[in-house]
Structure formats: structure tokens, C-alpha cells
Enzyme design. Structure first.
Site, PDB file in Angstrom:
ATOM      1  N   LEU A 104       0.836  -1.193   0.000  1.00 12.24           N
ATOM      2  CA  LEU A 104       0.000   0.000   0.000  1.00 12.24           C
ATOM      3  C   LEU A 104       0.880   1.256   0.000  1.00 12.24           C
ATOM      4  O   LEU A 104       0.701   2.168  -0.788  1.00 12.24           O
ATOM      5  CB  LEU A 104      -0.918   0.015   1.240  1.00 12.24           C
ATOM      6  CG  LEU A 104      -1.692   1.331   1.397  1.00 12.24           C
ATOM      7  CD1 LEU A 104      -3.084   1.189   0.803  1.00 12.24           C
ATOM      8  CD2 LEU A 104      -1.780   1.803   2.825  1.00 12.24           C
ATOM      9  N   PRO A 130       5.439   6.963  -1.407  1.00 11.46           N
ATOM     10  CA  PRO A 130       6.098   8.158  -0.854  1.00 11.46           C
ATOM     11  C   PRO A 130       5.093   9.154  -0.272  1.00 11.46           C
ATOM     12  O   PRO A 130       5.359   9.792   0.738  1.00 11.46           O
ATOM     13  CB  PRO A 130       6.835   8.738  -2.057  1.00 11.46           C
ATOM     14  CG  PRO A 130       7.085   7.576  -2.968  1.00 11.46           C
ATOM     15  CD  PRO A 130       5.933   6.634  -2.757  1.00 11.46           C
ATOM     16  N   ILE A 180       8.228  -1.955   0.938  1.00 13.63           N
ATOM     17  CA  ILE A 180       7.353  -3.131   0.976  1.00 13.63           C
ATOM     18  C   ILE A 180       8.070  -4.352   1.572  1.00 13.63           C
ATOM     19  O   ILE A 180       9.039  -4.865   0.996  1.00 13.63           O
ATOM     20  CB  ILE A 180       6.791  -3.458  -0.425  1.00 13.63           C
ATOM     21  CG1 ILE A 180       6.042  -2.249  -0.985  1.00 13.63           C
ATOM     22  CG2 ILE A 180       5.887  -4.695  -0.373  1.00 13.63           C
ATOM     23  CD1 ILE A 180       4.971  -1.647  -0.068  1.00 13.63           C
ATOM     24  N   ARG A 228      -2.257  -5.923  12.576  1.00 13.66           N
ATOM     25  CA  ARG A 228      -1.789  -5.264  13.807  1.00 13.66           C
ATOM     26  C   ARG A 228      -1.543  -6.278  14.923  1.00 13.66           C
ATOM     27  O   ARG A 228      -0.660  -6.097  15.752  1.00 13.66           O
ATOM     28  CB  ARG A 228      -2.800  -4.221  14.259  1.00 13.66           C
ATOM     29  CG  ARG A 228      -2.593  -2.939  13.517  1.00 13.66           C
ATOM     30  CD  ARG A 228      -3.683  -1.904  13.716  1.00 13.66           C
ATOM     31  NE  ARG A 228      -3.537  -0.929  12.648  1.00 13.66           N
ATOM     32  CZ  ARG A 228      -4.519  -0.481  11.875  1.00 13.66           C
ATOM     33  NH1 ARG A 228      -5.759  -0.875  12.085  1.00 13.66           N
ATOM     34  NH2 ARG A 228      -4.262   0.376  10.914  1.00 13.66           N
ATOM     35  N   ARG A 245      25.747 -10.399  36.883  1.00 14.16           N
ATOM     36  CA  ARG A 245      26.667  -9.282  36.966  1.00 14.16           C
ATOM     37  C   ARG A 245      26.853  -8.857  38.432  1.00 14.16           C
ATOM     38  O   ARG A 245      25.887  -8.527  39.114  1.00 14.16           O
ATOM     39  CB  ARG A 245      26.097  -8.121  36.148  1.00 14.16           C
ATOM     40  CG  ARG A 245      26.805  -6.815  36.318  1.00 14.16           C
ATOM     41  CD  ARG A 245      28.155  -6.809  35.639  1.00 14.16           C
ATOM     42  NE  ARG A 245      28.729  -5.475  35.617  1.00 14.16           N
ATOM     43  CZ  ARG A 245      29.965  -5.227  35.228  1.00 14.16           C
ATOM     44  NH1 ARG A 245      30.765  -6.221  34.845  1.00 14.16           N
ATOM     45  NH2 ARG A 245      30.416  -3.999  35.216  1.00 14.16           N
ATOM     46  N   GLN A 255      19.914  -0.482  29.625  1.00 14.92           N
ATOM     47  CA  GLN A 255      20.292   0.169  30.887  1.00 14.92           C
ATOM     48  C   GLN A 255      20.798  -0.863  31.912  1.00 14.92           C
ATOM     49  O   GLN A 255      21.792  -0.639  32.591  1.00 14.92           O
ATOM     50  CB  GLN A 255      19.071   0.921  31.447  1.00 14.92           C
ATOM     51  CG  GLN A 255      19.403   1.881  32.568  1.00 14.92           C
ATOM     52  CD  GLN A 255      20.225   3.061  32.071  1.00 14.92           C
ATOM     53  OE1 GLN A 255      20.284   3.342  30.882  1.00 14.92           O
ATOM     54  NE2 GLN A 255      20.891   3.745  33.003  1.00 14.92           N
ATOM     55  N   GLU A 295       2.499  -0.484  10.119  1.00  9.85           N
ATOM     56  CA  GLU A 295       1.106  -0.920  10.285  1.00  9.85           C
ATOM     57  C   GLU A 295       0.295   0.126  11.050  1.00  9.85           C
ATOM     58  O   GLU A 295      -0.570  -0.199  11.842  1.00  9.85           O
ATOM     59  CB  GLU A 295       1.103  -2.260  11.043  1.00  9.85           C
ATOM     60  CG  GLU A 295       0.033  -3.223  10.592  1.00  9.85           C
ATOM     61  CD  GLU A 295       0.375  -3.891   9.268  1.00  9.85           C
ATOM     62  OE1 GLU A 295       1.386  -3.516   8.622  1.00  9.85           O
ATOM     63  OE2 GLU A 295      -0.397  -4.761   8.852  1.00  9.85           O
ATOM     64  N   GLY A 296       0.599   1.395  10.771  1.00  2.98           N
ATOM     65  CA  GLY A 296      -0.061   2.482  11.491  1.00  2.98           C
ATOM     66  C   GLY A 296       0.788   2.904  12.685  1.00  2.98           C
ATOM     67  O   GLY A 296       1.037   2.115  13.579  1.00  2.98           O
ATOM     68  N   THR A 297       1.248   4.155  12.647  1.00  2.00           N
ATOM     69  CA  THR A 297       2.088   4.662  13.748  1.00  2.00           C
ATOM     70  C   THR A 297       1.285   4.676  15.052  1.00  2.00           C
ATOM     71  O   THR A 297       0.062   4.528  15.049  1.00  2.00           O
ATOM     72  CB  THR A 297       2.534   6.104  13.446  1.00  2.00           C
ATOM     73  OG1 THR A 297       1.340   6.893  13.319  1.00  2.00           O
ATOM     74  CG2 THR A 297       3.348   6.189  12.167  1.00  2.00           C
TER      75      THR A 297
END
Lengths: 380, 272, 407
Positions: free
Chosen positions: A124, A127, A156, A242, A267, A335, A362-364
Site C-alpha cells: 500500500l 512516498p 514493501i 496489527r 553481573r 540500561q 502498520e499504522g504509527t
């Protein structure tokens, strides 16, 4: 409410765990470093019949539910996010085929997708058409019982490696989203070629490629669903997709958390393991809690999808939340590792780079919040 | 090349053993104080070399047609191993399980398996892993070949079937040997021969529906004097843990200093 | 048939026996111990029971074991060369023969090998059965088995030792099955129990984590294969007392069931690993395949070969002929350096016989440290470059010294 896995699911996951541990996880670093497409992994997924999970038996699949698919995708992504996304992108082709395809289209395309003989992709993005999905510039002009496609798609996933593509093009520019139509295309069709491979911050081995259509003629039988119903195909596909993207993010978060937990126990600083310090304990507790929360949003979305109920809102919530949790968890994992975490010798910096993509594709996150707001405000 | 008619298909029997998964540490470790084995839920797996045996059988069957039957002797839970073999694609699975078989050594085991294989019927090829990783004896294969009076090819790293002839490459210590024999024949295989497949999902799901035949000693025609402890010439009279190696030395400190000390130690012990 | 019994009167349910059982064959039920099907009749529980409540009843012997006399060593030859393990067996066989006050005999099968017989005569051996036939020129299971079985049936030795080589482990089980007698594989210790004249055969199991002592009390001959490089090699005694008994075997005329078509020497590096005096091995701790360059460099500097754990071979970082361990190769070098290898027992099984073990691992809990002579808890990515640097300097210094000497 029942979270018990079925005996089939347990059996499949047990086998998959072995494959992930022995095959996918050990190669994840290498894949990311070389940027080479993990064809061995894809071959393995195919041999194990994993591409056919949700595809109905009559088309060569296993006819299992999306909940099972979700559990599988989670594990693959945890072992190797690149492989997880290739697996997920394939669903973006098989899902709309199952949902909207004619009997003939299914017969032709689903069996090779189920066996893994063919990979699938969904195109889909352009630019000028990212979040603004309706603004597609690729055109499909009707001509003597054919459609002629012209335009360019970018980023894509599975581009060039895939054999079967669902391409969204405009058959009626002035109608905007309502003028979009979905087409089924095979690699090798005349006038359909590949352009640039995009270099990314992470997931370098995941193919994200430019597709170029230059007077590409396809028969009318390649229209998926109906002319001018392409936007519905796209939105329906993304809603299900999604869940897949969310589960990919979740897999990365789980991997990063487990690495951080093991490292914190091992650690030693100030004469004791850093896991005995409250600051580290709290970080780990937050990571684990958010991972669990994200997991059940996604599982529940898949559960509704399987029952044929509305799942779109939960899928958006799950994708939004899981991708943000993945970003947070991977950052915290770096961290916990301290200076070593920033080094390429350890995988946590890679997880952090990989996680970022999931807040975008897939959609911000912003688009997801918009979708969710829309849906919740419709209710009273 | 040879005048004998081609065998239409390959009926293959594979003998497998369920063994504790030694890869899974620290499931098995020795408790130095009580001198006993600590088996923390050591998961049972198919003996790794036997997975190669199954894989080879499946490949030959897929190329030539025929059936693959997997057989094991062991406690009831060995059925799991057989089920995995079915999921990999074996056609039939048989478990010989009976309390009267307890205490069997390699001779009694090879006798019992031989009687089980006779009950299965005719076969062209009998394949085993070169040895089991728990006992490491490598004796059951040749023992079976003897009871069944067929040729044996041990340590095969490659096999090829042509009509009723088998050619194989045997991996010796510092060489390999190309050999030829006629079918039916027993072959034990090394890890180099192939990479075993994972069971596919379809395989897993269909294996669930297949039945694992369970045969007791009474189901077989056998001489009671040749099975179990009675049929076992060798007796384990003592099990103990090897003397703990002398407590090693931990070299700690700054890296350059540790490296110097290590080099010094190795020089003292005449490595250089 | 042997039987394990519990004297319920005496058993007080203390559970001592349960922890002594290696086969998980005992359980407590209603305050008393019960024997399960997994029982191997080893009798370990009998020894530990403070109440003497456990009884192991063994069946009487059937075979007339006393009619079998003497110790045999199978002399292994390949291409008319006597394999080194034969001399190790001679040393061990002599001890056993002395303890039994019996003769030590060698059995040599082949064709045109009289010259080798003379070589063997330099050792302390009483008798040599020299079995010659053109069909025995090269080893083949069925004809060698037939020749050996016939000879055993005629001569009735009480003990037969073979090397646990690819040949010995192919031949011995076939012979033992035909004779229906006991065979113990891969022994690392042998002794005589004087009373019953039983051969006490000790061998490792479960990757060397346990040792088992095994006897064949009712069967003769007692057969054992012995692991190469474990027993001390015999020295020639120079007395030349060996009597040679030439045997013409009666073999099936149609030739062997398995024909040898060709023999091909393996590429050098494979043999290298098992013969190497020094081995440097890498495991998953290396992180990625390229880091094997560190291992190779260290091996070069030490003049050793490169080994690997199963994990990295499975991940295809390095070809499988480098693999050390239960499913790989068993090695016994003077020095074994394990880098980034946790030391799962399947790995230990392949290298625990090494004289000096150096372990470098960042996890102090790694099991490899249990068997290490020198343990270094460090990140190998940091430690190995330091060590390599020191060794390079050392080599340079030595090179300098040598060049001064040459002048």
C-alpha cells in the site's frame, strides 16, 4: 475465561521452542549483521508447515485459529525478529485472500502460500501515502478487459522475495479512498519490477523494497473483492496485521527482558549481583508487568478474531501498547547491561533498534490512538 | 548391473532408544557428597544418532516407496520417543515393554528386539544409530544382526541402495571404507550421514491419531531364558562416580596478570 | 533368575536405599520400601540398608566356567600393521593372566603376516594363534567372527580382550552374540576377583559421569573391549618365548557378506583433532562464528588443533569434524582449553580425560569449572586478546633468542 493451551497447541509449541532455540536464535545476530535474507529460516518455517497454520485444510493449510498463529509468531519473533516479520508479512497476503478472495483465487494462491513454496506481500505504502492511506498515487486504468497499473510503492516488506503481491491502486483518483482497488499480482508479471532496497536502522535482513509498475497489465480476474473496495481490503488486512505486528514487538520485549534478567543475576558490582539492588529490581518488575499486559491484549484480540467478533479496537490497542512496551523494555534492558549493553557484542542494543520499527509500521502509534479514540467515542 | 529383480519398495525397520537428554544441564549431575546421580527431571529424548537413523529411513522410503517401522524396547514412557518418530513421518511404531525385560543387557536387548522385528515381518533394511549416548556400547546393532543372521555395516556415514545391493561409506578412525553388501542388511549410522528433520505440524497432528503398538513379552515368540536379567550374561555389580578431579585452581585478578600466571603454569607443566 | 526382596518386618522406611539407587527403582509406600520394574539388581541398596532389610538372591551358575582357561588378546592389524591398542592390551592381559596363574595368548587374523608374528614375539606372550587365510587379508565382520568363534569353541579361553576401536566394536558384539556370552564395551579398568575368577570390568557410562563395574559370572569366555590410550603399553621383554600355533580356518567359501570396495584416508585435520597434544575449543560464548578466529589464533600459537562444542557445530559456525563430546570426538590431549563452553556433560564426556583443562567462561557457575585444572572467570572477548598478545610477544622473544643462537 480460559487461558489453557490445547494439547495440540502445547505439542506444536514444544516442537517450535526446540527449532527456535537450535535454529533461529543462534543465527539472529549473524542475520542482523550481514543483512542477508534468512532463506534458511524461511525454508525451515515452510518445512514445518508453519505458513499454513490459518489457511483452511482444503487449500493445503492446517485450518487452525489465529490464536495459535499468534502464539507461534510470538515465539519466532522472540528468537529472531526478522524471521518473525517475514512470517507476519506473509499473513498480510494470505489473510485478505482468505477473507475476500474468490474460490478461484483461493485455489490458485493459497496452496503455495500454505506450503511456503511462495511468500506473500502486501503493498500500500507510497512516498505520499503512509499514514494518509487514502492518498494512493498508483493508478490502475481499465483497458480492453484489463487493468494497467502505473506507479511506485515503497518500503514493501518481503518485496522481491515474495511471489504473490496484493497491491492497492486507484481506479478512480477523484474518489480518494473510495476509488481504491486491491489487485493480486505475481512476481514476473510484465511491467512489474523492483527498485531500491532501503537501508534501515535495524532489521537489516528484512527486505523492504520499492515496487515499480510501468504499464503493468493484469486481467480483471485479479481484482480482490471488488473494484473500488480496495480501502476496505486494506483496512481489514491492517486490522488483523496489527495483531501480528504487536506480537512481533512483544517477542522482542520478551527476549530483551530475559537477557536483562539473566545478566542482572550474573553481573556483580559492589560485591553482589546487581539483581539484588532495588533500582534494578523495579526496572525488571516493570518490564515483566508490561509484557504480560501487552500479551493479553493481543491474545484477546486474536480470540475475538477467531470468533468472528469485532477485534479491531483490541488489535489497535495491542499493537500500540506492545510496540511502546517493546521500546521501553529494550531501552531498559540496555540500561541493565550498562556499558556492555551499548556494545554490539551483546544483543540488547539490537533489540532496541529493532523495537523502534514497531511503533511505526502498520499504522504509527499516533494513528493507532486516533483509531482507538474514534472507536471508543462511538460508544456511549 | 545385477540380474536380480529390483525390489519394488523398501520396507525399513529403525530401532530407537529413549535416553536422558544430557544436553539439558544441570538436569543430570553427580552429587559428590552422596555419590549418586541427581536426575532433575531429565527429559527423555530420542537418542541423537537414532534420529539420524530415522531420517535416513524416511529419505530412502520417500525415494523408493515402502514403509518405515520404528521399534523400541523400554518402559511405557518410551512411547513419547516413538510418537516423535511417527511425527517425523514413520508409518508404524512398536514398543516392546514388559516388566520381565528389566535388567536386560545388550545381548538380551538385541535378542528381544530381534524377536520383535521378526514379528513385524520382512524388511530390506534395518537401521540404528551407531550407539546410544547413555550406555555408549554400540553392541545392540551387531548383536541384532547376529540374531537375525544378516550382514552388518557399522558407522555408516553415507548409504546408497541400488536394487538389492547396498553401498555404504564406513567412518573409521582415520579413514573411510567403501563397502557393498546385499539386502536385507543392518546398518548403524553416524551423525554425518544427514541432518534429521523436525516433525512438521501436519506430522505432529497426524501422529497423534496413529497408534503405537505395544507388545509384551507374551506377544512375542521368545525363549524366556534369553530375556531380561535371566538372558543377560553381564551383571552390573557396582555403580560409582569417578574420583572427583583434584580441585582446580581459579586464576583471578587483572587480565594481563591472569594471562601471565596461566602461561607460567603451562610452562611449569611442560606444555611449552 | 535373580530377585530383589524387601523384608517388610525389618524395613523401617528410613529411605536410605532410595538415595543410593541409580535407577530410581525404589519408592516408599505406606512407610515401607517397594521395588519397581526399573530395578537392575545391582545390589547398591543392599549395602546401604542399615536394617539389612533388602535381599538380593542370585541364581546359581549353569555353565561350567572352570573348563575355560587362559587370557586372550585379539591382535588388531590393519594393512598388516599391528594397531597400538594391541600392545596396551598385552600389558593389561599379562597382569590378568598372572592373577589367574594362566597363560596369555594372542590371536592374530590375517594373510601373509608371519613377519608381524615375529614382531609380537618380542613381548611377554605365551602363545600366538596365527590364523591365516586369503579371505582374512582385510577385516570383514562375518569371516573374522566365524574364525574367532571357531577358535574360541575349540580352545575355551576364559577372557578375551579386544581394543574398543571401530574394528573391535564391530567384531566383538557379533562374536559375543554368537557365543551367547557376556561382553562389556569400552572398559577403562580390569581386575580379577580371585574367589570366582570373575573379570571385574569397569567402564564409564552416561558420558563418564558414572562408572559401572560389570561381571559375567555364569558365562565364559568373558569378553571386553578396552578403550585405547587408557592402559599402559607393554614393553618388549626380549625373551622370545612365544609359541606360534598356526591355524587354517574353515571359512565360508563364497567370501564375505560385506565386501570392501575401497579404503580412503581421511583429510588430515580430522585425524589431527584426536592425535593433537593441545586442543583449543570454542563454544556458544564466542557469540558469533567470526570469533572462531580468536580460537584459531590461540591454537596456532600453542601449536594445537581447533575443537568445538555441539552447540556451535549445530549452529553451523564450524564443520562437524571439529566437534568434541559425546556425539563428536573423544579426545585426550595434554592441554585442553575450553573457551566459552559451559561444559554440559555431553561435552565433558569427550574431553574429561585431558591432562590439563583450562576453562575460560564468564559464568562462574558453568559446570566446566568443576573439572578445570585452571579456571578463569572472564569474558573471553576481553581475555583471549590479552592472552594471545602475551603469547605472541613470547614467541617473538623466543624467535629472537633462536636467531641469536644460530649466529
Amino acid at each position: 475465561m480460559d487461558f489453557t493451551l490445547s494439547s495440540d497447541q502445547r505439542m506444536i509449541l514444544e516442537m517450535l521452542d526446540e527449532v527456535c532455540e537450535k535454529e533461529f536464535a543462534p543465527r539472529a545476530d549473524e542475520i542482523s549483521e550481514t543483512g542477508e535474507f534468512p532463506s534458511e529460516n524461511v525454508k525451515k518455517l515452510a518445512e514445518l508447515d508453519l505458513f499454513g497454520i490459518t489457511i483452511p485444510k482444503e487449500f493445503g493449510g492446517l485450518g487452525m485459529d489465529y490464536a495459535t498463529w499468534t502464539l507461534i509468531a510470538e515465539r519466532i519473533s522472540k528468537a529472531c525478529a526478522t524471521t518473525g516479520l517475514i512470517f507476519g508479512a506473509n499473513l498480510l497476503c494470505s489473510y485478505p485472500l482468505e477473507e475476500y478472495g474468490t474460490e478461484e483465487q483461493k485455489k490458485k494462491f493459497l496452496p503455495p502460500l500454505a506450503s511456503g513454496q511462495s511468500l506473500g506481500a502486501f503493498a500500500l505504502t507510497e512516498p505520499e501515502a503512509g499514514s494518509d492511506a487514502g492518498n494512493v498515487q498508483t493508478t490502475a486504468r481499465k483497458e480492453n478487459g484489463h487493468f494497467v497499473l502505473n506507479g511506485t510503492k515503497i518500503f514493501i516488506t518481503n518485496g522481491e522475495v515474495a511471489d504473490i503481491y496484493i497491491v492497492i491502486a486507484s481506479t478512480d483518483k477523484k474518489s480518494g479512498p473510495r476509488g481504491l482497488t486491491a489487485f493480486l499480482l505475481e512476481k514476473g508479471t510484465e511491467g512489474f519490477s523492483f527498485g531500491q532496497h532501503f537501508e534501515k536502522m535495524g532489521l537489516s535482513a528484512l527486505p523492504n523494497v520499492e515496487l515499480i509498475f510501468n504499464d503493468c497489465r493484469v486481467p480483471t480476474s485479479s481484482v480482490l473483492l471488488k473494484e473500488r473496495r480496495g480501502f476496505k481490503v486494506a483496512m481489514g488486512t491492517f486490522a488483523a496485521g496489527r495483531i501480528g505486528v504487536g506480537i512481533g514487538a512483544l517477542g522482542i520485549a520478551e527476549a530483551a527482558f530475559e537477557k536483562a534478567r539473566a545478566y542482572a543475576k550474573e553481573r556483580v558490582q559492589f560485591g553482589r549481583p546487581i539483581s539484588s539492588f532495588q533500582a534494578v529490581q523495579h526496572m525488571l518488575a516493570d518490564m515483566a508487568t508490561k509484557i504480560e499486559a501487552a500479551k493479553y491484549l493481543l491474545y484477546r484480540a486474536a480470540w475475538h478474531l477467531d470468533r468472528g467478533e469485532a477485534f479491531e479496537q483490541l488489535a489497535s490497542m495491542g499493537k500500540l501498547y506492545a510496540s511502546e512496551v517493546a521500546m521501553e523494555v529494550t531501552t531498559k534492558a540496555v540500561q541493565v547491561f550498562g556499558g556492555y549493553g551499548y556494545m554490539k557484542d551483546y544483543p540488547v542494543e539490537r533489540y532496541m533498534r529493532e523495537a523502534k520499527l514497531f511503533e511505526i509500521i502498520e499504522g504509527t502509534s499516533e494513528i493507532q490512538r486516533g483509531i482507538i479514540a474514534n472507536l471508543i467515542l462511538k460508544e456511549r | 548391473m545385477n540380474s536380480q529383480p529390483e525390489r519394488p519398495t523398501m520396507d525399513i525397520v529403525v530401532c530407537i532408544k529413549q535416553v536422558p537428554d544430557t544436553e539439558e544441564l544441570p538436569h543430570i549431575r553427580v552429587n559428590r557428597e552422596t555419590n549418586t546421580l541427581v536426575r532433575e527431571s531429565a527429559k527423555g529424548i530420542i537418542n541423537p544418532f537414532d534420529e539420524n537413523a530415522i531420517e535416513e529411513a524416511l529419505r530412502l522410503r520417500d525415494a523408493k516407496g515402502g514403509r518405515v517401522t520404528v521399534i523400541s524396547m523400554g518402559p511405557p514412557q518410551a512411547e513419547e520417543a516413538l510418537r516423535k518418530a511417527l511425527a517425523m513421518g514413520a508409518d508404524q511404531a512398536v514398543l516392546i515393554s514388559d516388566s520381565s525385560l528389566a535388567g536386560s543387557d545388550t545381548l538380551a536387548t538385541s535378542y528381544t528386539l530381534a524377536m520383535g522385528i521378526k514379528k513385524i515381518g520382512s524388511f530390506s533394511l534395518l537401521i540404528l544409530g551407531k550407539q546410544a549416548i547413555d550406555g555408549d556400547t554400540a553392541q545392540v546393532g551387531p548383536g541384532l544382526a547376529e540374531w537375525l543372521r544378516i550382514p552388518q555395516i557399522t558407522y555408516a556415514r553415507k548409504i546408497e541402495i541400488n536394487g538389492n545391493k547396498i553401498r555404504a561409506e564406513r567412518a573409521l578412525e582415520d579413514a573411510f571404507e567403501k563397502v557393498e553388501s546385499t539386502l536385507p542388511c543392518l546398518v548403524t549410522v553416524t551423525k554425518e550421514i544427514n541432518i534429521p528433520r523436525y516433525p512438521s505440524l501436519k506430522g505432529l497432528l497426524s501422529a497423534k491419531k496413529k497408534e503405537v503398538l505395544v507388545w509384551s513379552a507374551d506377544d512375542l515368540t521368545l525363549d524366556r531364558k534369553r530375556i531380561g536379567l535371566e538372558g543377560s550374561p553381564t551383571w552390573v555389580i557396582k555403580i560409582f562416580t569417578p574420583e572427583a578431579p583434584p580441585k582446580g585452581e581459579v586464576l583471578a585478578g587483572e587480565m594481563p596478570e591472569v594471562a601471565d600466571r596461566l602461561i607460567e603454569k603451562l610452562r611449569e607443566r611442560e606444555v611449552f | 533368575m535373580a530377585e530383589m526382596r524387601v523384608d517388610l518386618e525389618k524395613c523401617n522406611g528410613c529411605g536410605e536405599c532410595i538415595s543410593s539407587c541409580s535407577f530410581s527403582a525404589l519408592e516408599l509406600k505406606d512407610g515401607k520400601v517397594r521395588i519397581l520394574a526399573a530395578c537392575n539388581f545391582c545390589g547398591a541398596c543392599v549395602d546401604v540398608c542399615p536394617e539389612e532389610a533388602l535381599v538380593l538372591e542370585k541364581e546359581e551358575k549353569r555353565v561350567d566356567v572352570s573348563s575355560y582357561r587362559g587370557v586372550w588378546v585379539f591382535a588388531e592389524q590393519r594393512q598388516r600393521e599391528i594397531m597400538p591398542v594391541t600392545y596396551e592390551l598385552l600389558g593389561e592381559g599379562r597382569k590378568l593372566a598372572e592373577d589367574l596363574e594362566e597363560e596369555l595368548s594372542l590371536v592374530l587374523l590375517g594373510w601373509k603376516i608371519e613377519e608381524k608374528a615375529r614382531e609380537l614375539a618380542r613381548y611377554s606372550v605365551d602363545k600366538l594363534y596365527l590364523v591365516q587365510d586369503p579371505l582374512l587379508e582385510h577385516y570383514c565382520t562375518d569371516l573374522y567372527a566365524q574364525a574367532l568363534v571357531d577358535l574360541v569353541r575349540a580352545e575355551c579361553p576364559e577372557i578375551i580382550l579386544l581394543g574398543a576401536t571401530s574394528l573391535g566394536r564391530d567384531l566383538a558384539p557379533r562374536v559375543a552374540a554368537r557365543l551367547k556370552t557376556g561382553l562389556t564395551a569400552d572398559c577403562t579398568g580390569l581386575a580379577i576377583e580371585p574367589e570366582e575368577r570373575n573379570l571385574l570390568q569397569t567402564r564409564p557410562a552416561l558420558g563418564g559421569n558414572i562408572l559401572a563395574t560389570i561381571i559375567s559370572p555364569r558365562h565364559r569366555p568373558q569378553m571386553a573391549t578396552v578403550r585405547p590410550k587408557v592402559m599402559k603399553r607393554a614393553e618388549p621383554d626380549g625373551k622370545n618365548q612365544m609359541r606360534v600355533i598356526k591355524i587354517k580356518p574353515d571359512l565360508a567359501s563364497q567370501g564375505p557378506m560385506v565386501k570392501i570396495l575401497d579404503l580412503i584416508r581421511e583429510e588430515k585435520n580430522v585425524a589431527d583433532l584426536q592425535e593433537a597434544e593441545i586442543i583449543v575449543s570454542g563454544g556458544r560464548g564466542l557469540g558469533k562464528p567470526e570469533n572462531f578466529s580468536l580460537i584459531r589464533r590461540l591454537a596456532d600459537l600453542l601449536g594445537g588443533a581447533v575443537g568445538a562444542s555441539r552447540a556451535v557445530v549445530d549452529a553451523e559456525w564450524i564443520p562437524s569434524y571439529h566437534q568434541v563430546g559425546q556425539t563428536g570426538k573423544t579426545v585426550q590431549p595434554k592441554l585442553y582449553v575450553a573457551c566459552g563452553i559451559s561444559g554440559a556433560i555431553q561435552h565433558q564426556a569427550g574431553m574429561r580425560g585431558s591432562e590439563i583443562i583450562v576453562a575460560i567462561n564468564k559464568d562462574p557457575g558453568a559446570p566446566i569449572f568443576d573439572i578445570a585444572t585452571y579456571g578463569i572467570v572472564a569474558d573471553l572477548h576481553r581475555f583471549l586478546p590479552v592472552l594471545i598478545d602475551k603469547l605472541e610477544k613470547r614467541e617473538k622473544a623466543a624467535g629472537l633468542k633462536n636467531s641469536i643462537w644460530e649466529k
